[in-house]
Design an enzyme around this catalytic site. Sequence first.
Site, short mmCIF file in Angstrom:
data_model
loop_
_atom_site.label_atom_id
_atom_site.label_comp_id
_atom_site.label_asym_id
_atom_site.label_seq_id
_atom_site.Cartn_x
_atom_site.Cartn_y
_atom_site.Cartn_z
N CYS A 97 0.85 -1.19 0.00
CA CYS A 97 0.00 0.00 0.00
C CYS A 97 0.88 1.24 0.00
O CYS A 97 2.09 1.14 0.16
CB CYS A 97 -0.85 0.00 1.26
SG CYS A 97 -1.78 -1.52 1.51
N ARG B 247 1.67 1.69 -6.05
CA ARG B 247 1.93 0.80 -4.93
C ARG B 247 0.70 0.00 -4.54
O ARG B 247 0.79 -0.97 -3.79
CB ARG B 247 2.41 1.59 -3.71
CG ARG B 247 3.71 2.38 -3.92
CD ARG B 247 4.00 3.23 -2.70
NE ARG B 247 4.17 2.39 -1.54
CZ ARG B 247 5.35 1.91 -1.12
NH1 ARG B 247 6.43 2.20 -1.80
NH2 ARG B 247 5.44 1.14 -0.07
N TRP C 190 -3.57 -2.05 -1.35
CA TRP C 190 -3.43 -3.27 -2.16
C TRP C 190 -3.87 -4.37 -1.21
O TRP C 190 -3.16 -4.75 -0.29
CB TRP C 190 -1.97 -3.47 -2.57
CG TRP C 190 -1.77 -4.60 -3.55
CD1 TRP C 190 -2.28 -4.69 -4.81
CD2 TRP C 190 -0.99 -5.79 -3.35
NE1 TRP C 190 -1.86 -5.86 -5.40
CE2 TRP C 190 -1.08 -6.56 -4.52
CE3 TRP C 190 -0.24 -6.29 -2.28
CZ2 TRP C 190 -0.45 -7.80 -4.67
CZ3 TRP C 190 0.40 -7.53 -2.43
CH2 TRP C 190 0.29 -8.26 -3.61
N ASN D 127 0.77 -0.17 6.06
CA ASN D 127 1.28 -0.96 4.93
C ASN D 127 2.03 -2.15 5.51
O ASN D 127 2.88 -1.97 6.38
CB ASN D 127 2.24 -0.12 4.06
CG ASN D 127 2.93 -0.97 3.01
OD1 ASN D 127 2.36 -1.94 2.51
ND2 ASN D 127 4.18 -0.64 2.70
N GLY D 128 1.70 -3.35 5.07
CA GLY D 128 2.36 -4.54 5.61
C GLY D 128 1.32 -5.55 6.07
O GLY D 128 0.15 -5.47 5.66
N GLU E 195 10.86 -13.12 -19.80
CA GLU E 195 10.53 -11.72 -19.52
C GLU E 195 9.38 -11.24 -20.42
O GLU E 195 8.44 -10.58 -19.97
CB GLU E 195 11.77 -10.83 -19.71
CG GLU E 195 11.56 -9.34 -19.53
CD GLU E 195 11.08 -8.91 -18.16
OE1 GLU E 195 10.66 -7.76 -18.03
OE2 GLU E 195 11.09 -9.75 -17.24
N LYS F 88 5.58 -9.86 -19.29
CA LYS F 88 4.94 -8.61 -19.70
C LYS F 88 3.51 -8.87 -20.19
O LYS F 88 2.59 -8.14 -19.87
CB LYS F 88 5.75 -7.91 -20.81
CG LYS F 88 7.13 -7.40 -20.45
CD LYS F 88 7.15 -6.50 -19.23
CE LYS F 88 7.87 -7.26 -18.12
NZ LYS F 88 7.93 -6.58 -16.87
N GLU G 36 1.44 -9.67 -17.10
CA GLU G 36 1.20 -8.48 -16.25
C GLU G 36 0.21 -7.51 -16.89
O GLU G 36 -0.69 -7.00 -16.24
CB GLU G 36 2.52 -7.75 -16.00
CG GLU G 36 3.49 -8.43 -15.06
CD GLU G 36 4.83 -7.70 -15.01
OE1 GLU G 36 5.32 -7.45 -13.90
OE2 GLU G 36 5.38 -7.38 -16.09
N HIS H 14 10.33 -32.08 -26.39
CA HIS H 14 10.21 -32.88 -25.15
C HIS H 14 8.91 -32.55 -24.41
O HIS H 14 8.84 -32.65 -23.19
CB HIS H 14 11.42 -32.62 -24.25
CG HIS H 14 12.72 -32.79 -24.98
ND1 HIS H 14 13.12 -33.98 -25.52
CD2 HIS H 14 13.68 -31.89 -25.29
CE1 HIS H 14 14.29 -33.82 -26.12
NE2 HIS H 14 14.63 -32.56 -26.01
N LYS I 197 3.67 -2.29 -7.76
CA LYS I 197 5.01 -2.07 -8.31
C LYS I 197 6.07 -2.90 -7.61
O LYS I 197 6.92 -3.53 -8.25
CB LYS I 197 5.37 -0.60 -8.27
CG LYS I 197 6.72 -0.27 -8.86
CD LYS I 197 6.76 -0.62 -10.33
CE LYS I 197 8.11 -0.60 -10.99
NZ LYS I 197 8.15 -1.23 -12.27
C1 BG6 Z 1 6.62 -6.93 -9.04
C2 BG6 Z 1 6.60 -5.95 -10.21
O1 BG6 Z 1 5.78 -6.50 -8.04
O2 BG6 Z 1 7.94 -7.05 -8.51
C3 BG6 Z 1 7.55 -6.49 -11.28
O3 BG6 Z 1 5.28 -5.84 -10.71
C4 BG6 Z 1 8.94 -6.60 -10.68
O4 BG6 Z 1 7.57 -5.61 -12.37
C5 BG6 Z 1 8.96 -7.46 -9.42
O5 BG6 Z 1 9.79 -7.16 -11.63
C6 BG6 Z 1 10.28 -7.33 -8.67
O6 BG6 Z 1 10.41 -6.01 -8.21
P1 BG6 Z 1 11.84 -5.36 -7.87
O7 BG6 Z 1 11.50 -3.97 -7.48
O8 BG6 Z 1 12.39 -6.16 -6.70
O9 BG6 Z 1 12.70 -5.47 -9.07
#
Ligand code: BG6
Length: 586
Positions: free
Chosen positions: A2, A27, A74, A100-101, A463, A467, A470, A486, A581
Amino acid sequence: MCSIIAYAGQRVAAPMLVQSLKRMEYRGYDSVGLATISNKHILVKKGVGKVEEVNKSLGLEKMNGSVGIGHTRWATHGGVTDTNAHPHQNCKNDIAIVHNGIIDNYSELKKSLITRGHKFRSETDSEVIAHLLGDFLHKKYDIKKAMINITKKLKGTYAFVAVFDDGTVAGARFDEPLIVGISKDGYFVSSDVLGFIEHTDKAIFLDNDEFVILNDNGHAIFNFDGSKVKKQVTQIAWELADAEKGRFAHYTLKEINEQKHTIINALFSKDSKLDEFCDVVAGAKRVVLTGSGSSYNAALIAKQLFSKYAGIHCEAVISSEFQYASGLLDKNSVLIAISQSGETADLLQAVKIAKASEARILSIVNTPTSSLARTSDLFLGINCGPEIGVAATKSFTAQLALIYRITEILSGQKLSLNRSDLERLVSKVLNDTKYIANIAEKIKYIGNIYILGRGLHFPVAIEGALKLKELVYVHAEGLPAGELKHGPLALMDENTTVIMLNPDDETYSDTLSNVHEIKARGASVIGVSNVNSNKYDNWIKIPKAKDILYPILEVIPLQLLAYHTALKRESNPDYPRHLAKSVTVK
Ligand code: BG6
């Protein structure tokens, strides 16, 4: 995770708090709320939705008072409802808190508070903080004492800020970031420097087991045992403009386009600690890399490069799995922790485990003031500026660029290109992307997408799939192309779409034969390469380059494909559902 923000000073708090929450919304964006003090009365307004919407419907920024707290959520404990939104209050409504936590022992605390007559309104773990503070203050109105007592009771991870109807603000930190901002007309307390970057660049970073009290006497910081702490004021390097979208529709698109500068900055980093960092790696008996999400994918590329060019064989361990990989490290080992935010809980836990086995902690991080940077023995910055789009883009390629630089020093070989060539290549990839939007149109409703590659292209395939997960919420999987026969080949038919990473390097011919195998089963193939093939249904062209640069050049179109496909599906690429994030809870 959060976002938390508080202000106490001479100015009207609410409009500033709303702006700060907008800036930290990456966040968490399930619900929003504010509490302000006016005439010794706490006013709370909160609701489900994004800051913009809730501000419009409830008039958050019109709330009175020069002291206030704010929060974007969140959700972890309790559904996404107005009642579970923060701030939460105690029974007498003379305290409001934002948190937050995760409070691990909240249910037993809640039970004992209920037996003492407290009435709970929400399903959250956080609400216990308000009632506990109320309980302590009921016995004796001493906020410092109440903070000492509550930090003895709470178990879990937390950064919380409480506001009291006498106008005092108090905040405590344990394993979640909390920062005090010092401006000329008042104080801020925030989860992130972006919360007050518009008003001041002077910050005090609380460490674990510390709390702050803001009142008419100014600010004071204490350890959880009540002893006073003298803290250094840090000057923040980031500017407000860095955190603005500018001419771009979304942060994600802005950050993808910033890569023409951020990759170069990281590759030609002048960080004075680079040589020392490489000496420690070269001198270690064992090197283990760790990270989460995109940062873990960067670790996978580092593992290949350090081994191939410098003969340094490393382990790469996903941070959330680290606790199950015992006996990995000892005092002759090095842990290289990779993170954009430097606040990801799984990664910070891996660092704690590594520290316990006396390993040296090196880190590659974007946020120089983060917990990871401050807890590492030595850290290198990727310096790509604040990354606000939830999906990592510029931070991933900047991590790769710095890893290339480290590989050059470890191997004593010049691996990459000169500055101008690289600028040209990245700009070329970024400039002709119009047709990617057309491909996005074609794949927008496809349910399963496989991204395949060999060697360095395999981690890029993972990766690229991340994307799409996400931003497009589609089942996408990164696979080593050689594994096709395989098992995964069984998935290939006329309903399957495959993205093949196939530049003309050492992997080219083997990967092209995989394309033939896939086409033979009727699947459609999008080829990402500097060379076209009549086997591709769609070709994403990247410029001819040195082999080692293809991972950087080929991931950018994959970022753009995910971005444009998200738009085609009318979802907001900056705030993908259910994500945040950096996840500061385990
Ligand atoms: C996720 C993000 O919460 O954490 C990703 O949405 C990110 O984009 C991953 O790669 C790791 O975050 P960080 O800040 O430790 O690189």
